[in-house]
Design an enzyme around this catalytic site. Structure first.
Site, PDB file in Angstrom:
ATOM      1  N   HIS A  66      -9.679 -67.339  -5.319  1.00  0.00           N
ATOM      2  CA  HIS A  66      -9.759 -66.640  -4.025  1.00  0.00           C
ATOM      3  C   HIS A  66     -11.136 -66.856  -3.387  1.00  0.00           C
ATOM      4  CE1 HIS A  66      -9.054 -62.800  -1.516  1.00  0.00           C
ATOM      5  NE2 HIS A  66     -10.328 -63.075  -1.329  1.00  0.00           N
ATOM      6  N   GLU A  67     -12.191 -66.732  -4.193  1.00  0.00           N
ATOM      7  CA  GLU A  67     -13.550 -66.862  -3.647  1.00  0.00           C
ATOM      8  C   GLU A  67     -13.886 -68.307  -3.283  1.00  0.00           C
ATOM      9  OE1 GLU A  67     -14.870 -64.218  -2.709  1.00  0.00           O
ATOM     10  OE2 GLU A  67     -13.647 -62.850  -3.879  1.00  0.00           O
ATOM     11  N   GLY A  80     -15.345 -59.313  -5.766  1.00  0.00           N
ATOM     12  CA  GLY A  80     -15.837 -60.660  -5.495  1.00  0.00           C
ATOM     13  C   GLY A  80     -16.278 -60.774  -4.052  1.00  0.00           C
ATOM     14  N   CYS A  83      -8.950 -58.427   0.256  1.00  0.00           N
ATOM     15  CA  CYS A  83     -10.153 -59.157   0.645  1.00  0.00           C
ATOM     16  C   CYS A  83     -11.015 -58.233   1.492  1.00  0.00           C
ATOM     17  CB  CYS A  83      -9.745 -60.392   1.449  1.00  0.00           C
ATOM     18  SG  CYS A  83     -11.142 -61.406   1.947  1.00  0.00           S
ATOM     19  N   LEU A  84     -12.317 -58.206   1.208  1.00  0.00           N
ATOM     20  CA  LEU A  84     -13.206 -57.325   1.977  1.00  0.00           C
ATOM     21  C   LEU A  84     -13.276 -57.746   3.444  1.00  0.00           C
ATOM     22  CD1 LEU A  84     -16.103 -56.865  -0.616  1.00  0.00           C
ATOM     23  CD2 LEU A  84     -14.270 -55.261  -0.051  1.00  0.00           C
ATOM     24  N   GLN A 141     -18.856 -64.376   3.757  1.00  0.00           N
ATOM     25  CA  GLN A 141     -18.393 -63.048   4.175  1.00  0.00           C
ATOM     26  C   GLN A 141     -19.544 -62.177   4.693  1.00  0.00           C
ATOM     27  OE1 GLN A 141     -15.900 -62.583   0.381  1.00  0.00           O
ATOM     28  NE2 GLN A 141     -14.764 -61.396   1.892  1.00  0.00           N
ATOM     29  N   HIS A 185     -12.646 -69.127   0.021  1.00  0.00           N
ATOM     30  CA  HIS A 185     -13.541 -68.685   1.110  1.00  0.00           C
ATOM     31  C   HIS A 185     -14.555 -69.773   1.462  1.00  0.00           C
ATOM     32  CE1 HIS A 185     -12.609 -64.560   2.108  1.00  0.00           C
ATOM     33  NE2 HIS A 185     -12.608 -64.178   0.847  1.00  0.00           N
TER      34      HIS A 185
HETATM   35 NI    NI Z   1     -11.813 -62.422  -0.002  1.00  0.00          NI
END
Ligand code: NI
Length: 171
Positions: A136-137, A46, A94-95, A51, A140
């Site tokens: 989660h997304e 995701g 998380c990236l 990001q 963000h």
């Molecule tokens: Ni993330």
């Protein structure tokens, strides 16, 4: 298409609240294509536009199991309409917080409303990994990170680690 740079902790942009998308333009489509390329390359399941330093309410996701191929999905202006009382716990990563994983407890099921790249509205019930990932997304898009759910001790420790790493790479 192009692979974009993923911003990481402690980049303050991760704390921005992303703005809604009014219309699906060619630029939005191009960004979504870049986000898929970036996400698959990372690899991750995701990615929120913030990001890649674009503060708009756009998410790409692919939670398909490897043996099932790919299932690229786009969520524009996603909203959680309702959440279950029942919770589930997943080990999240998380990236933007590379190589850090911790268990997070969230509602096990959510009802989500979103627009797709054709401007069509959808409402879906999400459960399992889908429920965790979409929550989660969406976090963000609201400037929230999964480490915010951890104890202060753990959160401070990870923030310190990434702040130190950022300083070292500046030199
Ligand atoms: Ni993330």
């Amino acid at each position: 298409m192009a692979i974009r740079e993923i911003i990481v902790l402690p980049d303050k942009q991760l704390r921005l609240v992303s703005r809604p998308i009014e219309k699906v333009t060619p630029e939005i489509r191009a960004l979504a294509a870049d986000m898929f390329e970036t996400m698959y390359d990372a690899p991750g399941i995701g990615l929120a536009a913030i990001q890649v330093a674009e503060p708009i309410r756009l998410i790409t996701m692919d939670i398909a199991k490897k043996e099932d191929g790919t299932d690229p999905r786009v969520f524009i202006n996603p909203e959680i309409l309702s959440s279950s009382e029942e919770t589930s716990t997943y080990e999240e990563g998380c990236l933007s917080i590379p190589e850090y994983y911790e268990e997070v407890e969230r509602p096990a099921r959510v009802r989500v409303r979103f627009m797709d790249l054709d401007g069509k509205m959808h409402e879906e019930d999400a459960e399992g990994l889908y429920a965790t990932c979409i929550q989660h997304e969406i976090d963000h898009l609201n400037g929230k990170l999964f480490v915010d759910y951890l104890s202060k001790l753990k959160r401070d420790r990870v923030l310190k680690k990434f702040t130190k790493a950022a300083k070292l790479s500046e030199k």
